[in-house]
Design a protein around this motif. Structure first.
Motif, PDB file in Angstrom:
ATOM      1  N   ALA A 389       0.848  -1.196   0.000  1.00  0.00           N
ATOM      2  CA  ALA A 389       0.000   0.000   0.000  1.00  0.00           C
ATOM      3  C   ALA A 389       0.877   1.237   0.000  1.00  0.00           C
ATOM      4  N   SER A 390       0.419   2.259  -0.697  1.00  0.00           N
ATOM      5  CA  SER A 390       1.090   3.558  -0.679  1.00  0.00           C
ATOM      6  C   SER A 390       0.296   4.482   0.243  1.00  0.00           C
ATOM      7  N   THR A 392      -1.361   7.079  -0.516  1.00  0.00           N
ATOM      8  CA  THR A 392      -2.652   7.456  -1.095  1.00  0.00           C
ATOM      9  C   THR A 392      -3.681   6.334  -0.951  1.00  0.00           C
ATOM     10  N   ASP A 393      -3.219   5.093  -0.766  1.00  0.00           N
ATOM     11  CA  ASP A 393      -4.142   3.981  -0.571  1.00  0.00           C
ATOM     12  C   ASP A 393      -4.857   4.056   0.779  1.00  0.00           C
ATOM     13  N   GLU A 396      -9.872   6.348   1.980  1.00  0.00           N
ATOM     14  CA  GLU A 396     -10.946   5.374   1.794  1.00  0.00           C
ATOM     15  C   GLU A 396     -12.283   6.002   1.411  1.00  0.00           C
TER      16      GLU A 396
END
Length: 401
Positions: A389-390, A392-393, A396
């Motif tokens: 995951a980055s 920005t992930d 939500e």
């Protein structure tokens, strides 16, 4: 029995006793500096009132508390420590790095309210690399601006919630200390040497109460008291450069408990952008207006971000939140265990050293397990992060107003 004589068996901790004496002195010296409180404005509430009354047209004057130590005397104590006599290679390297960090803290505090302070801040917390600046910009562009949430709680209500959170820990760990202070000389919620400090004038978003408790109590207070159970007392105040990992871990706690909402992510990104502008020469008003007009940050939030960036002459500390969670995400993908990070206040880079001391029984496993690891859904979120995951992930989607 050896050669007819009874030999005395020493523990690993006893064998390192001379080194641990130096550890204790380094801890005492840093405590006397109290860096966090000494770069916190004492008049932020009054400054905001004046700023608002003046229609946001005049930069505030922020006052800092007088230093309660003599810098030259503290330096003398610091450099009188005979670190060269520490024979354990790992501790020798660690103590030298900590001595250098404390020396930088002393100089930075001497330089408050001068143009030199920002250079000391950069030495302590690092600059903003291009990948971090790009990630911050991407977050602000990706996440829609949210309308301000007007539901809030007072300092007294937050203190009551904090007492309930401490009680939850004390139900499992009866000796877990609980220190909460509502104070009129601070402007931001903070933990200082295991004490939760709440600004008297605080108004805290109602939906931020639980995430903040996991951030402040479940991370900062828990790791402080875990460190206090260790023979290496530096684990209470923090090994060199620990701040970034500690704040990254605290932001992770917010995410795993469902509390890292779009508004919070935008604030973390805006802090990085604001620091970049400050380093480029922008003053308070330019930073404040840029946050409001270019990035649609609510007025009071823009104020809070801007004063944290310009305080004392220019602080880059607030970049460690976004940088810290970014590095935590990278470590999770690499398979790093979080458990070692709960031993006390340390950086990701210290994991091999701490693991070595654990393996040699110099240190013990963490006393308290953070409650946020066991919140429903936390482990599922953690597994998703380990899969990759980055930053920005972590976004939500929208939240309700």
């Amino acid at each position: 029995m050896i050669g007819g004589y009874r030999g005395e068996v020493t523990t690993p901790t006893q064998q390192l006793a001379p080194a641990l004496d130096i550890d204790t002195r380094l801890t005492e010296i840093e405590r006397s500096l109290n860096l966090l409180l000494n770069i916190t404005p004492v008049n932020a509430a009054e400054a905001w009132t004046d700023f608002e009354r003046g229609d946001f047209g005049t930069a505030p004057t922020l006052r800092l508390r007088p230093l309660e130590f003599e810098p030259d005397m503290v330096r003398r104590d610091l450099y009188s420590l005979e670190i060269e006599n520490v024979t354990d290679p790992a501790l020798h390297t660690l103590f030298r790095a900590k001595r250098d960090e404390i020396a930088r803290q002393i100089t930075a505090l001497e330089d408050r309210d001068t143009s030199r302070f920002v250079y000391g801040s950069l030495q302590l917390y690092g600059g903003i690399a291009q990948p971090l600046a790009s990630a911050a910009k991407e977050l602000l562009e990706t996440i829609p601006a949210q309308a301000p949430n007007t539901r809030s709680v007072t300092a007294g209500a937050f203190a009551a919630a904090a007492r309930a959170e401490f009680d939850r820990y004390r139900a499992v760990y009866p000796d877990f200390p609980a220190h909460i202070e509502v104070r009129d000389d601070i402007s931001e919620l903070m933990v200082s040497f295991g004490r939760l400090l709440i600004p008297e004038t605080a108004t805290i978003r109602a939906d931020r109460v639980e995430p903040l408790l996991h951030h402040e109590v479940g991370t900062h207070v828990v790791t402080y008291h875990n460190g206090a159970r260790q023979p290496l007392t530096l684990l209470t105040i923090g090994l060199p450069g620990y701040d970034e990992t500690q704040e990254g871990l605290a932001v992770l706690a917010e995410y795993l408990t469902g509390g890292l909402d779009p508004r919070r992510l935008r604030v973390l990104a805006a802090r990085v952008v604001a620091i970049g502008k400050m380093l480029d020469g922008a003053g308070f008003l330019e930073i404040f207006e840029s946050l409001r007009s270019e990035h649609r940050i609510p007025t009071r939030t823009a104020w809070s971000i801007a004063i944290r960036v310009v305080v004392a002459g220019g602080s880059v500390k607030d970049a460690i939140y976004l940088r810290g969670i970014t590095r935590i995400l990278e470590a999770l993908v690499e398979g790093s265990s979080l458990d070692v990070l709960f031993v006390g206040k340390l950086a990701l880079d210290h994991i091999p050293l701490i693991q070595d001391l654990l393996d040699r029984n110099v240190l013990e496993a963490p006393w308290v397990r953070p409650r946020w690891l066991d919140v429903p859904g936390a482990q599922e979120r953690l597994d998703r992060l380990r899969a990759g995951a980055s930053i920005t992930d972590l976004y939500e989607g929208d939240v309700s107003a």
